[in-house]
Motif scaffolding. Structure first.
Motif, mmCIF file in Angstrom:
data_model
loop_
_atom_site.group_PDB
_atom_site.id
_atom_site.type_symbol
_atom_site.label_atom_id
_atom_site.label_comp_id
_atom_site.label_asym_id
_atom_site.label_seq_id
_atom_site.Cartn_x
_atom_site.Cartn_y
_atom_site.Cartn_z
ATOM 1 N N ARG A 16 55.940 -36.858 -2.474
ATOM 2 C CA ARG A 16 54.609 -36.942 -1.863
ATOM 3 C C ARG A 16 54.072 -35.534 -1.579
ATOM 4 N NH1 ARG A 16 53.756 -42.376 0.243
ATOM 5 N NH2 ARG A 16 55.629 -43.586 -0.147
ATOM 6 N N LYS A 17 54.954 -34.649 -1.154
ATOM 7 C CA LYS A 17 54.560 -33.255 -0.932
ATOM 8 C C LYS A 17 54.154 -32.610 -2.253
ATOM 9 C CE LYS A 17 56.105 -28.792 0.748
ATOM 10 N NZ LYS A 17 57.216 -27.941 1.106
ATOM 11 N N GLY A 18 54.920 -32.877 -3.311
ATOM 12 C CA GLY A 18 54.587 -32.338 -4.626
ATOM 13 C C GLY A 18 53.223 -32.800 -5.095
ATOM 14 N N SER A 19 52.910 -34.057 -4.834
ATOM 15 C CA SER A 19 51.608 -34.588 -5.203
ATOM 16 C C SER A 19 50.497 -33.879 -4.424
ATOM 17 C CB SER A 19 51.556 -36.095 -4.954
ATOM 18 O OG SER A 19 50.311 -36.609 -5.346
ATOM 19 N N TRP A 20 50.708 -33.719 -3.119
ATOM 20 C CA TRP A 20 49.735 -33.012 -2.272
ATOM 21 C C TRP A 20 49.490 -31.604 -2.797
ATOM 22 C CZ3 TRP A 20 45.935 -32.886 1.041
ATOM 23 C CH2 TRP A 20 45.672 -31.706 1.729
ATOM 24 N N GLU A 21 50.560 -30.880 -3.077
ATOM 25 C CA GLU A 21 50.443 -29.502 -3.554
ATOM 26 C C GLU A 21 49.711 -29.450 -4.893
ATOM 27 O OE1 GLU A 21 54.553 -28.347 -3.384
ATOM 28 O OE2 GLU A 21 54.370 -27.675 -1.289
ATOM 29 N N ASN A 22 49.991 -30.430 -5.753
ATOM 30 C CA ASN A 22 49.303 -30.463 -7.043
ATOM 31 C C ASN A 22 47.813 -30.719 -6.855
ATOM 32 O OD1 ASN A 22 49.466 -30.492 -10.077
ATOM 33 N ND2 ASN A 22 48.501 -32.469 -9.686
ATOM 34 N N PHE B 295 46.718 -40.295 0.286
ATOM 35 C CA PHE B 295 46.595 -39.900 1.685
ATOM 36 C C PHE B 295 46.922 -41.093 2.580
ATOM 37 C CE2 PHE B 295 43.606 -40.005 5.362
ATOM 38 C CZ PHE B 295 44.255 -39.071 6.161
ATOM 39 N N GLN B 296 46.293 -42.223 2.301
ATOM 40 C CA GLN B 296 46.537 -43.441 3.085
ATOM 41 C C GLN B 296 48.002 -43.871 2.977
ATOM 42 O OE1 GLN B 296 44.398 -46.841 1.644
ATOM 43 N NE2 GLN B 296 45.214 -48.197 3.207
ATOM 44 N N SER B 297 48.545 -43.822 1.780
ATOM 45 C CA SER B 297 49.933 -44.209 1.557
ATOM 46 C C SER B 297 50.890 -43.305 2.335
ATOM 47 C CB SER B 297 50.245 -44.144 0.055
ATOM 48 O OG SER B 297 51.596 -44.398 -0.197
ATOM 49 N N PHE B 298 50.600 -41.992 2.344
ATOM 50 C CA PHE B 298 51.450 -41.064 3.087
ATOM 51 C C PHE B 298 51.402 -41.355 4.584
ATOM 52 C CE2 PHE B 298 52.290 -37.190 5.468
ATOM 53 C CZ PHE B 298 53.549 -36.872 4.998
ATOM 54 N N ALA C 117 60.492 -32.132 7.986
ATOM 55 C CA ALA C 117 60.598 -30.836 7.321
ATOM 56 C C ALA C 117 59.326 -30.447 6.571
ATOM 57 C CB ALA C 117 61.777 -30.845 6.347
ATOM 58 N N LEU C 118 58.446 -31.407 6.348
ATOM 59 C CA LEU C 118 57.213 -31.114 5.623
ATOM 60 C C LEU C 118 56.294 -30.231 6.453
ATOM 61 C CD1 LEU C 118 56.300 -34.598 4.103
ATOM 62 C CD2 LEU C 118 57.396 -32.672 2.963
ATOM 63 N N ASP C 119 55.553 -29.418 5.771
ATOM 64 C CA ASP C 119 54.527 -28.599 6.402
ATOM 65 C C ASP C 119 53.527 -29.531 7.076
ATOM 66 O OD1 ASP C 119 52.520 -26.832 7.055
ATOM 67 O OD2 ASP C 119 52.123 -26.203 5.003
ATOM 68 N N ALA C 120 53.047 -29.148 8.227
ATOM 69 C CA ALA C 120 52.111 -29.975 8.991
ATOM 70 C C ALA C 120 50.809 -30.244 8.235
ATOM 71 C CB ALA C 120 51.804 -29.316 10.336
ATOM 72 N N GLN C 121 50.486 -29.437 7.232
ATOM 73 C CA GLN C 121 49.246 -29.636 6.485
ATOM 74 C C GLN C 121 49.390 -30.575 5.292
ATOM 75 O OE1 GLN C 121 47.719 -25.711 5.640
ATOM 76 N NE2 GLN C 121 46.496 -25.790 7.489
ATOM 77 N N VAL C 122 50.599 -31.036 4.998
ATOM 78 C CA VAL C 122 50.793 -31.950 3.879
ATOM 79 C C VAL C 122 50.183 -33.305 4.236
ATOM 80 C CG1 VAL C 122 52.503 -33.194 2.494
ATOM 81 C CG2 VAL C 122 52.840 -30.776 3.029
ATOM 82 N N ARG D 55 44.969 -34.954 7.890
ATOM 83 C CA ARG D 55 43.606 -35.492 7.899
ATOM 84 C C ARG D 55 42.555 -34.382 7.736
ATOM 85 N NH1 ARG D 55 43.497 -39.338 12.691
ATOM 86 N NH2 ARG D 55 45.557 -39.176 11.855
ATOM 87 N N THR D 56 42.700 -33.304 8.486
ATOM 88 C CA THR D 56 41.733 -32.208 8.421
ATOM 89 C C THR D 56 41.743 -31.547 7.048
ATOM 90 O OG1 THR D 56 42.013 -31.835 10.787
ATOM 91 C CG2 THR D 56 41.021 -30.042 9.520
ATOM 92 N N SER D 57 42.928 -31.341 6.489
ATOM 93 C CA SER D 57 43.031 -30.719 5.163
ATOM 94 C C SER D 57 42.388 -31.597 4.094
ATOM 95 C CB SER D 57 44.500 -30.470 4.812
ATOM 96 O OG SER D 57 45.088 -29.596 5.743
ATOM 97 N N VAL D 58 42.605 -32.907 4.181
ATOM 98 C CA VAL D 58 42.001 -33.842 3.239
ATOM 99 C C VAL D 58 40.485 -33.776 3.335
ATOM 100 C CG1 VAL D 58 41.719 -36.298 2.695
ATOM 101 C CG2 VAL D 58 44.012 -35.359 3.091
ATOM 102 N N LEU D 59 39.962 -33.825 4.554
ATOM 103 C CA LEU D 59 38.514 -33.772 4.747
ATOM 104 C C LEU D 59 37.916 -32.453 4.259
ATOM 105 C CD1 LEU D 59 38.177 -35.525 8.214
ATOM 106 C CD2 LEU D 59 37.497 -36.420 5.974
ATOM 107 N N ASN D 60 38.650 -31.363 4.390
ATOM 108 C CA ASN D 60 38.153 -30.069 3.931
ATOM 109 C C ASN D 60 37.898 -30.052 2.425
ATOM 110 O OD1 ASN D 60 37.944 -28.818 6.414
ATOM 111 N ND2 ASN D 60 40.022 -27.993 6.338
#
Length: 180
Positions: free
Chosen positions: A99-105, A138-141, A160-165, A168-173
């Protein structure tokens, strides 16, 4: 019987490798040539057909595994990764790291698309479904993170995941960046 099963698996594996190599090679070529019609056909028909035949309940080869078939093109690798992670969410239950890999991609891909670093033309339906999948993941995570049915290993991985993975705020940005 064991030898026959092993041979059958090896042939299926070779067939899958060949199908993926051919798909990636042609998909890359059509994207690079800005052939929207053929890109759309491969996106809507070829990718799902190969997935159904060879990867029904498993992941496609990783983006790193296919990179050489697309001249190690970083933008193509992000586009393939978008399909890879989408399929992963449909066919399996992705781990916290997946899920983190998907976010980063998505962060890298949207950055390239929004800032003009991608010299290509993609089908509108893929772009729409890319955003739709982004919202779905996002919803699934959020559901994955909030579930009380997590194993201790999953809980540790989530912590262990970064708080920005998938924050909500990062997604909206991303949506603010796309609109202005």
């Amino acid at each position: 019987k064991t030898r026959t099963t092993t041979t059958t698996r090896a042939m299926a594996s070779a067939s899958a490798r060949d199908a993926v190599k051919q798909f990636v090679t042609y998909f890359y070529r059509h994207i690079r040539e800005k052939n929207v019609y053929e890109t759309l056909t491969m996106y809507e028909r070829s990718f799902p057909a190969i997935g159904e035949r060879f990867f029904k309940k498993t992941a496609w080869p990783t983006p790193d595994a296919i990179a050489t078939h697309a001249e190690n093109d970083p933008v193509f690798k992000m586009l393939y990764a978008e399909l890879y992670y989408r399929h992963l969410h449909q066919a399996t239950t992705p781990s916290a790291n997946e899920r983190k890999g998907s976010w980063e991609n998505y962060c890298e891909l949207f950055g390239a698309l929004l800032h003009g670093d991608a010299n290509m033309q993609l089908p509108n339906v893929w772009l729409y479904e890319m955003v739709d999948e982004f919202v779905y993941q996002f919803q699934s995570f959020r559901q994955f993170k909030g579930s009380s049915k997590r194993t201790s290993e999953e809980l540790q991985a989530i912590k262990a995941l970064d708080a920005q993975v998938w924050d909500r705020t990062s997604v909206l940005n991303f949506f603010k960046g796309a609109g202005g």
